[in-house]
Motif scaffolding. Structure first.
Motif, mmCIF file in Angstrom:
data_model
loop_
_atom_site.group_PDB
_atom_site.id
_atom_site.type_symbol
_atom_site.label_atom_id
_atom_site.label_comp_id
_atom_site.label_asym_id
_atom_site.label_seq_id
_atom_site.Cartn_x
_atom_site.Cartn_y
_atom_site.Cartn_z
ATOM 1 N N SER A 186 -3.563 -5.073 4.757
ATOM 2 C CA SER A 186 -3.488 -4.560 3.382
ATOM 3 C C SER A 186 -4.835 -4.521 2.664
ATOM 4 O O SER A 186 -5.122 -3.569 1.932
ATOM 5 N N ARG A 187 -5.648 -5.539 2.844
ATOM 6 C CA ARG A 187 -6.888 -5.649 2.063
ATOM 7 C C ARG A 187 -7.796 -4.423 2.208
ATOM 8 O O ARG A 187 -8.232 -3.856 1.191
ATOM 9 N N TRP B 107 -8.181 2.481 -1.267
ATOM 10 C CA TRP B 107 -7.504 3.114 -2.404
ATOM 11 C C TRP B 107 -8.385 3.087 -3.648
ATOM 12 O O TRP B 107 -8.485 4.097 -4.361
ATOM 13 N N TRP C 170 -6.336 -1.527 0.236
ATOM 14 C CA TRP C 170 -6.543 -1.644 -1.205
ATOM 15 C C TRP C 170 -7.972 -1.233 -1.576
ATOM 16 O O TRP C 170 -8.195 -0.541 -2.575
ATOM 17 N N LEU D 158 1.718 1.890 -3.550
ATOM 18 C CA LEU D 158 0.504 2.165 -4.312
ATOM 19 C C LEU D 158 0.116 3.641 -4.185
ATOM 20 O O LEU D 158 -0.158 4.316 -5.182
ATOM 21 N N PRO E 164 0.780 -1.249 0.000
ATOM 22 C CA PRO E 164 0.000 0.000 0.000
ATOM 23 C C PRO E 164 0.812 1.300 0.000
ATOM 24 O O PRO E 164 0.420 2.240 -0.700
#
Length: 197
Positions: A82-83, A89, A86, A14, A11
């Motif tokens: 992280s999920r 984002w 994401w 990203l 992330p």
């Protein structure tokens, strides 16, 4: 800095890529504004609002979020899952561009800023921008809730979560008082990844 690197698409990276992309659009629209013929046409329209937000929010905020996600494990000793980041984002990226790119288009079409009402020809653009704002806010809420939750109940972070070789990653997360229990012994350069985890 990414060329031939061992890239882990996490992330923080990203959001760093997002910063570069959005800030580039802000910069290019700024170049457009430096041309007198364009500036006369779009001065005091939604184009200015869109440009400003691509620079300030797309640039500053996305870079700030990338930094928070990168340094969070070191600051708080906890990992952010992280999920949900994401998902946040995705909502933020889609919502941001739906909102502010639509403003660039509306401004180019002549929609003035600081007006509380508009002529019917701008309705479609305003509806798209409004839906984009909902996506953006949803992403921001998911991000903030995830970070606060991780701060309280996140999984414990290892000392060197990103596999860095510089000194800040060679101490505990969060660092102990005075940063190190024992004085660190430096045997390699900061970019020597031979012995990195």
């Amino acid at each position: 800095t990414l060329y031939k690197g061992s890239i882990r698409f996490e992330p923080p990276l990203l959001f760093a890529f997002t910063f570069v992309f959005l800030f580039s659009i802000g910069g290019l629209t700024g170049l457009m504004l430096s041309a007198l013929a364009v500036n006369v046409h779009v001065h005091d329209t939604y184009f200015i609002v869109g440009h400003f937000h691509y620079v300030m929010f797309g640039g500053t905020a996305m870079g700030f979020i990338a930094a928070i996600l990168y340094w969070f494990p070191k600051m708080f000793g906890r990992l952010i899952p992280s999920r949900p980041i994401w998902i946040a984002w995705g909502h933020m990226f889609i919502g941001f561009n739906m909102l502010y790119f639509t403003m660039l288009v509306l401004g180019w079409q002549g929609m003035p800023r600081r007006y509380y009402d508009y002529v019917p020809e701008f309705t479609t653009g305003h509806v798209i921008a409004t839906i984009g704002s909902w996506f953006l806010v949803a992403g921001l809420v998911i991000l903030v809730v995830t970070v606060i939750r991780a701060m309280r109940k996140g999984e414990r972070a290892p000392a060197n979560v990103w596999g860095g070789t510089t000194l800040e990653w060679q101490t505990a997360s969060p660092p102990v008082h005075e940063n190190f229990v024992d004085d660190p012994v430096i045997t390699t350069g900061p970019y020597d990844f031979e012995g990195a985890e």
